[in-house]
Scaffold this motif. Structure first.
Motif, short mmCIF file in Angstrom:
data_model
loop_
_atom_site.label_atom_id
_atom_site.label_comp_id
_atom_site.label_asym_id
_atom_site.label_seq_id
_atom_site.Cartn_x
_atom_site.Cartn_y
_atom_site.Cartn_z
N LYS A 107 0.83 -1.21 0.00
CA LYS A 107 0.00 0.00 0.00
C LYS A 107 0.86 1.26 0.00
O LYS A 107 0.54 2.25 -0.66
CB LYS A 107 -0.92 0.00 1.23
CG LYS A 107 -2.10 -0.95 1.12
CD LYS A 107 -3.00 -0.83 2.34
CE LYS A 107 -4.24 -1.70 2.19
NZ LYS A 107 -5.13 -1.60 3.35
N ARG A 116 0.64 3.44 -5.04
CA ARG A 116 -0.52 4.27 -4.69
C ARG A 116 -1.21 4.88 -5.90
O ARG A 116 -2.05 5.75 -5.75
CB ARG A 116 -0.07 5.40 -3.76
CG ARG A 116 0.56 4.94 -2.44
CD ARG A 116 0.95 6.12 -1.61
NE ARG A 116 1.49 5.72 -0.31
CZ ARG A 116 1.92 6.56 0.63
NH1 ARG A 116 1.87 7.86 0.40
NH2 ARG A 116 2.40 6.12 1.77
N GLY A 172 -3.18 3.50 -8.12
CA GLY A 172 -4.38 2.82 -8.61
C GLY A 172 -4.09 1.53 -9.34
O GLY A 172 -5.02 0.87 -9.81
N TYR A 220 -4.94 -3.87 -6.83
CA TYR A 220 -4.47 -2.63 -6.21
C TYR A 220 -4.92 -2.61 -4.75
O TYR A 220 -6.11 -2.72 -4.45
CB TYR A 220 -5.05 -1.43 -6.96
CG TYR A 220 -4.84 -0.11 -6.26
CD1 TYR A 220 -3.55 0.32 -5.93
CD2 TYR A 220 -5.92 0.70 -5.92
CE1 TYR A 220 -3.34 1.52 -5.29
CE2 TYR A 220 -5.72 1.91 -5.27
CZ TYR A 220 -4.43 2.31 -4.95
OH TYR A 220 -4.22 3.51 -4.30
N GLY A 275 -5.76 -0.64 -2.32
CA GLY A 275 -6.22 0.68 -1.90
C GLY A 275 -7.11 0.58 -0.68
O GLY A 275 -6.87 -0.22 0.23
N THR A 276 -8.16 1.35 -0.66
CA THR A 276 -9.11 1.29 0.45
C THR A 276 -9.91 -0.01 0.35
O THR A 276 -9.90 -0.69 -0.68
CB THR A 276 -10.08 2.47 0.40
OG1 THR A 276 -10.89 2.36 -0.80
CG2 THR A 276 -9.32 3.80 0.38
N SER A 277 -10.63 -0.35 1.43
CA SER A 277 -11.43 -1.58 1.41
C SER A 277 -12.48 -1.52 0.31
O SER A 277 -12.80 -2.53 -0.32
CB SER A 277 -12.09 -1.80 2.77
OG SER A 277 -12.89 -0.68 3.13
N THR A 278 -13.00 -0.32 0.05
CA THR A 278 -13.99 -0.15 -1.02
C THR A 278 -13.36 -0.41 -2.38
O THR A 278 -13.95 -1.08 -3.24
CB THR A 278 -14.59 1.27 -0.99
OG1 THR A 278 -15.23 1.48 0.28
CG2 THR A 278 -15.61 1.45 -2.10
N GLU A 279 -12.14 0.10 -2.58
CA GLU A 279 -11.45 -0.10 -3.86
C GLU A 279 -11.09 -1.56 -4.08
O GLU A 279 -11.23 -2.09 -5.19
CB GLU A 279 -10.19 0.77 -3.90
CG GLU A 279 -10.49 2.26 -4.01
CD GLU A 279 -9.25 3.12 -3.82
OE1 GLU A 279 -9.18 4.20 -4.45
OE2 GLU A 279 -8.36 2.73 -3.03
N VAL A 280 -10.65 -2.23 -3.02
CA VAL A 280 -10.32 -3.65 -3.14
C VAL A 280 -11.58 -4.46 -3.44
O VAL A 280 -11.59 -5.33 -4.32
CB VAL A 280 -9.64 -4.17 -1.86
CG1 VAL A 280 -9.48 -5.68 -1.91
CG2 VAL A 280 -8.28 -3.50 -1.67
N LEU A 309 -14.32 -3.52 -4.87
CA LEU A 309 -14.81 -3.27 -6.22
C LEU A 309 -14.04 -4.11 -7.24
O LEU A 309 -14.62 -4.62 -8.20
CB LEU A 309 -14.68 -1.78 -6.56
CG LEU A 309 -15.24 -1.35 -7.92
CD1 LEU A 309 -16.73 -1.68 -8.01
CD2 LEU A 309 -15.01 0.14 -8.14
N GLN A 310 -12.73 -4.27 -7.03
CA GLN A 310 -11.94 -5.11 -7.93
C GLN A 310 -12.35 -6.57 -7.81
O GLN A 310 -12.49 -7.28 -8.81
CB GLN A 310 -10.45 -4.97 -7.61
CG GLN A 310 -9.89 -3.58 -7.87
CD GLN A 310 -8.48 -3.46 -7.32
OE1 GLN A 310 -7.52 -3.81 -7.97
NE2 GLN A 310 -8.37 -2.96 -6.09
#
Length: 362
Positions: A10, A14, A16, A70, A72-77, A79-80
């Motif tokens: 992380k 950074r 993305g 990536y 990133g935040t828990s939301t970004e992870v 979503l992937q």
């Protein structure tokens, strides 16, 4: 351990993009191998286990979740992972398996020593789900030879106590994650075959237990069909050397082993006093590799050496025949389909007649 390495990822990445894409930005690779593992191993042990299965081949597109996604935040992870769907079969892992299948590659299952006391690899729902999906998609599954024991896969209670429905995405006793909820929702919904409607969890559990032949017996290192090559064999031997008394059987059938890898094996045999069975069938060992193994027979505890379907030729057969003069431990030497010629056969017959030990089968 895992949290520390993800924390480092992380901090360093950074923008993305995950580590894999960053390193392959100029030449992105299609995924042809997926690694299924859980989070308790050290980075060093994990990467060594990966290299054993890949022979350090940088042409292979390997999917390792924490390096590919990536961090990133828990939301970004999330979503992937989900690709915006609540059906986990529409998420990134399903797409990865489709790519692996299309490229004719395997899913490699790597457990670790740390999970042996916490239920084994298949106490983790993600690992159960991944191997189920691989079987449903007819993706070839390779179990890592070091960690394919019943203890590594099912923990101290063994496979007789395995219950797929009780598996968790995190450690046993941890809070239920969004991933776990999505997997359970998908298993409970219409996404799986209709035959699962009255026994979804039982079906998945049976799939895994029916394939419990994956598990290897204690004191046995089984790497059949792993295509290890020289690099993989060398690393595997390093692992075995850490506790040589642990292994009495080594199966390296169908592993692209050439003379260089055979020479590495021969060198390891000089110092090994516990290995009794070595299976090298269906490889690419030539005269040089056979000569190295013959020299090692002066120093080994091997009772069975199986080398059928290689290409040792007449010279390799003569070298092994010469070694049989002094070797008193070998009870079987398999040399079928090796083009040893009349000269090789005569040398073997002569030494067996002289010693009265009819051990060679060709």
């Amino acid at each position: 351990r895992y949290q520390r390495r993800v924390h480092g990822v992380k901090n360093d990445y950074r923008d993305g993009r995950g580590v894999a894409l960053t390193f392959n930005d100029d030449d992105p690779k299609e995924v042809s191998m997926m690694i299924s593992h859980c989070w308790d191993e050290t980075m060093r042990a994990f990467l060594r286990d990966v290299l054993i299965m890949t022979d350090d081949d940088d042409t292979i597109g390997i999917f390792i979740c924490f390096l590919a996604l990536y961090q990133g935040t828990s939301t970004e992870v999330n979503l992937q992972v989900t690709q915006g769907s609540t059906n986990i079969k529409e998420g990134c892992f399903a797409e990865v398996l489709h790519s692996v299948k299309n490229n004719g590659g395997p899913m490699v299952v790597i457990s670790n020593d740390a999970v042996c006391d916490t239920g084994g690899l298949y106490s983790r729902l993600w690992c159960v789900w991944e191997v189920h999906c691989a079987m449903e998609d007819d993706v070839r599954i390779l179990m890592h030879p070091r960690t394919s024991t019943e203890l590594h896969l099912f923990g101290t209670r063994g496979k007789t106590h395995f219950n797929a429905k009780n598996t968790r995405c995190g450690k046993p006793g941890s809070k239920r994650t969004a991933d776990e909820k999505n997997i359970r929702r998908t298993i409970g919904g219409p996404a799986l075959p209709c035959c699962l409607s009255s026994g979804k969890w039982t079906y998945i559990q049976k799939q895994i237990l029916d394939r419990s032949g994956w598990t290897t017996m204690p004191n046995r290192m089984d790497a059949m069909s792993c295509r290890l090559g020289y690099g993989g064999v060398k690393l595997l031997l390093e692992v075995m050397a850490e506790d040589p008394s642990k292994y009495v059987t080594l199966n390296l059938r169908w592993n692209c082993i050439d003379d260089r890898a055979a020479e590495a094996l021969a060198a390891a045999l000089h110092d090994n006093t516990t290995l009794t069975y070595l299976d090298l069938r269906s490889n690419a060992i030539g005269e040089g590799g056979a000569e190295a193994l013959a020299a090692a027979l002066h120093h080994t505890t091997l009772t069975r050496l199986v080398m059928d379907d290689n290409k040792i030729g007449e010279g390799g057969a003569k070298a092994l025949a010469a070694a049989l003069h002094d070797n008193t431990t070998l009870t079987y030497l398999g040399l079928g389909s090796n083009a040893i010629g009349e000269g090789g056969a005569e040398a073997l017959d002569a030494v067996m007649a002289e010693t009265g030990r009819w051990v060679a089968d060709y």
